[in-house]
Design an enzyme around this catalytic site. Structure first.
Site, mmCIF file in Angstrom:
data_model
loop_
_atom_site.group_PDB
_atom_site.id
_atom_site.type_symbol
_atom_site.label_atom_id
_atom_site.label_comp_id
_atom_site.label_asym_id
_atom_site.label_seq_id
_atom_site.Cartn_x
_atom_site.Cartn_y
_atom_site.Cartn_z
ATOM 1 N N LYS A 123 0.834 -1.205 0.000
ATOM 2 C CA LYS A 123 0.000 0.000 0.000
ATOM 3 C C LYS A 123 0.872 1.260 0.000
ATOM 4 C CE LYS A 123 -3.760 -2.484 2.233
ATOM 5 N NZ LYS A 123 -4.533 -2.804 3.436
ATOM 6 N N GLN A 180 -4.497 -1.169 9.574
ATOM 7 C CA GLN A 180 -4.481 -2.531 9.025
ATOM 8 C C GLN A 180 -5.064 -3.531 10.036
ATOM 9 O OE1 GLN A 180 -3.608 -3.236 5.897
ATOM 10 N NE2 GLN A 180 -3.815 -5.455 6.089
ATOM 11 N N ASP A 232 -10.895 2.754 3.752
ATOM 12 C CA ASP A 232 -11.282 1.334 3.723
ATOM 13 C C ASP A 232 -12.792 1.160 3.590
ATOM 14 O OD1 ASP A 232 -9.202 -0.554 3.887
ATOM 15 O OD2 ASP A 232 -8.836 -0.076 5.993
HETATM 16 N N1 GUN Z 1 -6.780 -6.700 6.398
HETATM 17 C C1 GUN Z 1 -7.083 -7.484 5.337
HETATM 18 N N2 GUN Z 1 -7.622 -6.748 4.341
HETATM 19 C C2 GUN Z 1 -7.679 -5.472 4.792
HETATM 20 C C3 GUN Z 1 -8.126 -4.265 4.215
HETATM 21 O O1 GUN Z 1 -8.607 -4.199 3.080
HETATM 22 N N3 GUN Z 1 -7.994 -3.148 5.006
HETATM 23 C C4 GUN Z 1 -7.476 -3.197 6.258
HETATM 24 N N4 GUN Z 1 -7.423 -2.061 6.954
HETATM 25 N N5 GUN Z 1 -7.063 -4.324 6.825
HETATM 26 C C5 GUN Z 1 -7.150 -5.445 6.086
#
Ligand code: GUN
Length: 280
Positions: A50, A94, A117
């Site tokens: 990311k 995350q 998100d």
């Molecule tokens: N953990 C697994 N997928 C995601 C996601 O798309 N966003 C976040 N914040 N955590 C995750």
């Protein structure tokens, strides 16, 4: 006839190029605050990707690596600080978080217009009310992949396997908004095959390697595989790729399908969050 493989990587590259182009025209760069708690190796890999994507698109990225034993109050304080920082346009914490931290509480503390998100109760609630604001990136990715090969979702039987709040439920809501007949299956569903076999569109998001076999898929179906598992050192999805590709019409690979598209949608969400920022 073997399925056409949907190249998520290629479609994602085009979206990232478009984000980069739009960002290049802005005076101020959109900035993402990326919060990683602890040392979960998979989370670290995702967060690294990311961060790279942000930089690739010309966006800013402030990364916070916090210790596993951080207390909830300290994490809430950080989110509050980021909420109040006008230079931060998107906040991503995350998941999963360590067991001693209440994930719902943390998600709820992110301002909805910075929630790239789309996981806050406000943004998920907006989906339920057909009043979409920032949509969960993986759900957006699934819809974009389906629409890359299927121009009419309306009236189709769409089956989602998996009922998580971050993928299964939001994908089903987006499919419903597009007038599909959406069914959600889960671990307690009786005779899963009876449902999946009836699906024109099948989205699988449970994290069980190779769960969906050839005899569970309708001929010509569009199959979107969200799962990621490691089996004997190899990354595989929830769909038994080699057998299902003989019957599906279109199929996403793992890796190279939903993963890169989710990352592209996250950057697109960041740009949207930038545009949504309240004028001060
Ligand atoms: N953990 C697994 N997928 C995601 C996601 O798309 N966003 C976040 N914040 N955590 C995750």
């Amino acid at each position: 006839m073997p399925a056409n493989i949907i190249d998520g990587k290629d479609i994602a590259e085009k979206i990232l190029d478009s984000v980069k182009e739009r960002v290049s025209k802005l005076k101020e760069k959109p900035k993402l605050a990326l919060v990683l708690v602890g040392n979960n190796p998979a989370s670290e890999v995702y967060v690294n990707f990311k961060e790279k994507d942000c930089l690739k698109c010309g966006c800013g990225c402030d990364r916070y690596n916090l210790p596993e034993d951080i207390d909830e109050i300290a994490l809430l304080d950080l989110v509050t600080k980021l909420n109040n920082d006008p230079g931060v346009h998107g906040i991503l914490v995350q998941l999963p978080l360590p067991k001693h931290i209440n994930e719902n509480l943390i998600m709820d503390s992110i301002l909805p217009h910075k929630d790239v998100d789309g996981f806050t109760p406000v943004n998920l609630g907006n989906l339920v009310n057909d009043n979409n604001f920032l949509e969960p990136a993986t759900a957006r990715a699934c819809i974009a992949l389906i629409e890359s090969v299927e121009n009419k979702i309306e009236g189709k039987n769409a089956v989602v396997v998996g009922r998580s709040s971050i993928v299964g439920k939001p994908v089903a809501l987006l499919l419903l908004q597009k007038n599909a007949t959406a069914t959600i299956c889960h671990s307690k569903t009786k005779n899963l095959k009876e449902h999946t076999k009836n699906a024109d569109i099948l989205v699988v998001a449970v994290g069980k390697a190779g769960l969906i076999k050839r005899d569970m898929v309708k001929e010509g179906a569009v199959v979107i595989d969200v799962g990621i598992s490691r089996v004997n050192g190899k990354i595989v999805g929830d769909v038994d790729f080699d057998s299902v590709k003989e019957v599906a019409g279109f199929l996403t690979p793992v890796p190279g399908g939903v993963g890169p598209m989710t990352r592209a949608m996250l950057l697109d969400n960041l740009l949207m969050a930038y545009r949504l920022k309240p004028k001060m």
